[in-house]
Design an enzyme around this catalytic site. Sequence first.
Site, short mmCIF file in Angstrom:
data_model
loop_
_atom_site.label_atom_id
_atom_site.label_comp_id
_atom_site.label_asym_id
_atom_site.label_seq_id
_atom_site.Cartn_x
_atom_site.Cartn_y
_atom_site.Cartn_z
N GLY A 42 0.79 -1.23 0.00
CA GLY A 42 0.00 0.00 0.00
C GLY A 42 0.82 1.27 0.00
O GLY A 42 0.48 2.22 0.69
N ASN A 55 1.07 3.53 -2.35
CA ASN A 55 0.24 4.64 -2.83
C ASN A 55 -0.77 5.08 -1.78
O ASN A 55 -1.06 6.27 -1.64
CB ASN A 55 -0.48 4.23 -4.12
CG ASN A 55 0.37 4.48 -5.35
OD1 ASN A 55 0.80 5.59 -5.62
ND2 ASN A 55 0.63 3.41 -6.11
N LEU A 57 -5.87 -6.11 -6.15
CA LEU A 57 -5.75 -7.00 -7.29
C LEU A 57 -7.04 -7.69 -7.71
O LEU A 57 -7.09 -8.35 -8.74
CB LEU A 57 -4.67 -8.06 -7.02
CG LEU A 57 -3.27 -7.49 -6.69
CD1 LEU A 57 -2.29 -8.63 -6.48
CD2 LEU A 57 -2.79 -6.55 -7.80
N LYS A 58 -8.10 -7.55 -6.92
CA LYS A 58 -9.36 -8.19 -7.25
C LYS A 58 -10.17 -7.29 -8.21
O LYS A 58 -10.05 -6.06 -8.17
CB LYS A 58 -10.19 -8.45 -5.99
CG LYS A 58 -9.53 -9.38 -4.98
CD LYS A 58 -9.52 -10.81 -5.47
CE LYS A 58 -9.02 -11.75 -4.38
NZ LYS A 58 -9.00 -13.16 -4.83
N LEU A 59 -10.98 -7.93 -9.03
CA LEU A 59 -11.88 -7.17 -9.90
C LEU A 59 -13.01 -6.58 -9.06
O LEU A 59 -13.62 -7.27 -8.24
CB LEU A 59 -12.46 -8.08 -10.98
CG LEU A 59 -13.34 -7.42 -12.05
CD1 LEU A 59 -12.52 -6.47 -12.90
CD2 LEU A 59 -13.99 -8.48 -12.92
N ILE A 60 -13.27 -5.29 -9.26
CA ILE A 60 -14.34 -4.62 -8.51
C ILE A 60 -15.69 -5.10 -9.04
O ILE A 60 -15.94 -5.04 -10.24
CB ILE A 60 -14.21 -3.09 -8.64
CG1 ILE A 60 -12.88 -2.62 -8.05
CG2 ILE A 60 -15.37 -2.40 -7.93
CD1 ILE A 60 -12.69 -2.95 -6.60
N ASN A 66 -8.43 4.16 -10.02
CA ASN A 66 -7.37 3.17 -9.90
C ASN A 66 -6.11 3.76 -10.51
O ASN A 66 -6.17 4.66 -11.34
CB ASN A 66 -7.75 1.87 -10.62
CG ASN A 66 -6.71 0.77 -10.41
OD1 ASN A 66 -6.05 0.72 -9.36
ND2 ASN A 66 -6.54 -0.10 -11.39
N HIS A 100 -2.52 2.48 -12.46
CA HIS A 100 -1.89 1.34 -13.14
C HIS A 100 -0.48 1.75 -13.54
O HIS A 100 -0.27 2.88 -13.98
CB HIS A 100 -2.71 0.94 -14.35
CG HIS A 100 -2.20 -0.28 -15.06
ND1 HIS A 100 -2.41 -1.55 -14.58
CD2 HIS A 100 -1.45 -0.42 -16.19
CE1 HIS A 100 -1.84 -2.43 -15.38
NE2 HIS A 100 -1.25 -1.76 -16.37
N GLU A 123 4.00 7.51 -9.61
CA GLU A 123 2.68 7.09 -9.12
C GLU A 123 2.30 7.88 -7.87
O GLU A 123 1.18 8.39 -7.75
CB GLU A 123 2.68 5.60 -8.79
CG GLU A 123 2.65 4.67 -9.99
CD GLU A 123 2.55 3.22 -9.57
OE1 GLU A 123 1.78 2.92 -8.62
OE2 GLU A 123 3.24 2.38 -10.17
#
Length: 302
Positions: free
Chosen positions: A99, A101, A177-180, A194, A196, A266
């Site tokens: 974490g 960021n 890393l999970k799809l929302i 997000n 990237h 970032e």
Amino acid sequence: MESLSSAIAYKPSLNSGEIIDLRQRQTLASQFNCSFPNHKVIFCKTCSANNLALRNTWNSINLFQCRSNASHVEGPQIENDTVKELRRKKLGIFVSGGGSNFQAIHDASSRGLIHGDVSVLVTDKASCGGAEYARDKGIPVLLFPRSKNCPEGLSSIDLINALRTFEVDFLLLAGYLKLIPTELVQAYPKCILNIHPSLLPAFGGKGFYGMKVHRAVIASGARFSGPTVHFVDEHYDTGLILAQRVVPVLANDTPEQLAARVLHEEHNVYAEVVAALCEDRIVWRDDGVPLIRSKANPHEYY
């Protein structure tokens, strides 16, 4: 009446049963639509009542208050009017790892660079570095999603209700890393960001994360890379792009060296975008492309 925040003071991670119990004992703020046909101010079409006050030169409107529930679809675009009061926004951050960021955003908020506060952290890994950092800072931690390996995690509906209990305005993915799920995207339209580690749409999509991205960039022969901040939709890395920073790919770069330079950018660009988000400086072009209004010059966009 026990509040969710007070409950978390005793237990940093809440499971779905506890969220449901607390939710049943609380009243969530009602929502309503508001719009003002004003030639000076083009404001959001979908709003809920709260503390954002704008001074208006129209004689019949002296003051109104509005709290954004979705990113401002048409503004606000303010010509001569000034923002009298700007409510601090509440942020929910999603992490799966260290974490960094998240920590950069929290630090920028603590130093007054972001007009908002991290109200809750959501993670799929209760013992990850980001979750430990949140607990050290007194930030509530929610586990999501519920799975065979994490039966105490929240369902999508329970997570949405928990975020509403915390009165979260915006959701920020920071290495999650999970799809929302679709339910969450629909509950927070144009309010989920997000970041990237490549210049999307290149090197994005399912399976492209972390060092895998940087290895692919170097192997492709690309001369430039860099982070992209984008809105989240129902798919991996396909949402509308909001901001990018360019980082050169050097001739003898290793993935680790490139990753370090990209990560530095970032931290900077994500904090700047979140600051703009909390100051209602995200505007939408007629063709649906989001832009950031300059703080120094409201007539400039980037």
